[in-house]
Design an enzyme around this catalytic site. Structure first.
Site, PDB file in Angstrom:
ATOM      1  N   ASP A  52       0.832  -1.200   0.000  1.00 42.09           N
ATOM      2  CA  ASP A  52       0.000   0.000   0.000  1.00 42.09           C
ATOM      3  C   ASP A  52       0.870   1.253   0.000  1.00 42.09           C
ATOM      4  O   ASP A  52       1.834   1.351   0.752  1.00 42.09           O
ATOM      5  CB  ASP A  52      -0.905  -0.014   1.236  1.00 42.09           C
ATOM      6  CG  ASP A  52      -2.050   0.964   1.164  1.00 42.09           C
ATOM      7  OD1 ASP A  52      -1.958   1.957   0.424  1.00 42.09           O
ATOM      8  OD2 ASP A  52      -3.053   0.736   1.865  1.00 42.09           O
ATOM      9  N   HIS A 103      -0.579   4.526   0.190  1.00 42.45           N
ATOM     10  CA  HIS A 103      -1.404   5.674   0.605  1.00 42.45           C
ATOM     11  C   HIS A 103      -0.762   6.347   1.811  1.00 42.45           C
ATOM     12  O   HIS A 103      -0.707   5.776   2.890  1.00 42.45           O
ATOM     13  CB  HIS A 103      -2.824   5.211   0.950  1.00 42.45           C
ATOM     14  CG  HIS A 103      -3.594   4.743  -0.229  1.00 42.45           C
ATOM     15  ND1 HIS A 103      -3.600   3.423  -0.625  1.00 42.45           N
ATOM     16  CD2 HIS A 103      -4.377   5.410  -1.105  1.00 42.45           C
ATOM     17  CE1 HIS A 103      -4.364   3.297  -1.692  1.00 42.45           C
ATOM     18  NE2 HIS A 103      -4.849   4.490  -2.012  1.00 42.45           N
TER      19      HIS A 103
END
Length: 148
Positions: A13, A15
């Site tokens: 990920d 983000h």
């Protein structure tokens, strides 16, 4: 005494916005924050918690694959003899429609608290303060028992 928390986004990920906001809020609340950034492995969380003698590990995931990324995480924590409070938050499952099921799944995996992506950082910080204060109180009781 300043309490140290390890913060990062697990797995593949990338983000970063959520943990950046959380980092700033935690620091404003007096925590010593080690932000590992994005695409953090389980081993990096454990190494940071060990080297910094952290009280808590906060895992973020927004891309929906947290269950796969966190498999075996608490077993590794136990094998490392870490005594940390663990939180996870974000969009933890693809197609997540019933967050209570998701919360139950991650609690069963060993996380002390599980938050959805709509959680206000202050809510998580208040929970962390309460959980760490409770741990301090338990440790103080243990020390009193040992010295008595």
């Amino acid at each position: 005494m300043t309490q140290t928390v390890i913060l990062g986004v697990i797995g593949s990920d990338a983000h970063v916005v959520g943990i950046t906001i959380l980092e700033q809020a935690l620091e404003a609340s007096g925590f010593d924050v080690v932000n590992l950034g994005v695409q953090t492995s389980q081993e990096e969380f454990i190494e940071a918690a060990t080297s910094r003698d952290a009280e808590a590990v906060l895992v973020s995931s927004l891309y929906g694959h947290a269950e796969q990324d966190c498999q075996g995480f608490h077993q590794r924590i136990a094998e490392s003899d870490l005594d940390v409070t663990t939180y996870i938050g974000g969009n933890l499952a693809v197609g997540q429609d019933d967050f209570e099921k998701t919360r139950t799944k991650f609690r069963e995996m060993g996380f002390d608290r599980v938050f959805d992506s709509e959680t206000d950082p202050e809510e998580a910080i208040e929970a962390l303060k309460a959980d760490l204060d409770m741990r301090s109180t338990e440790a103080e009781r243990e020390n009193q028992t040992l010295s008595a």
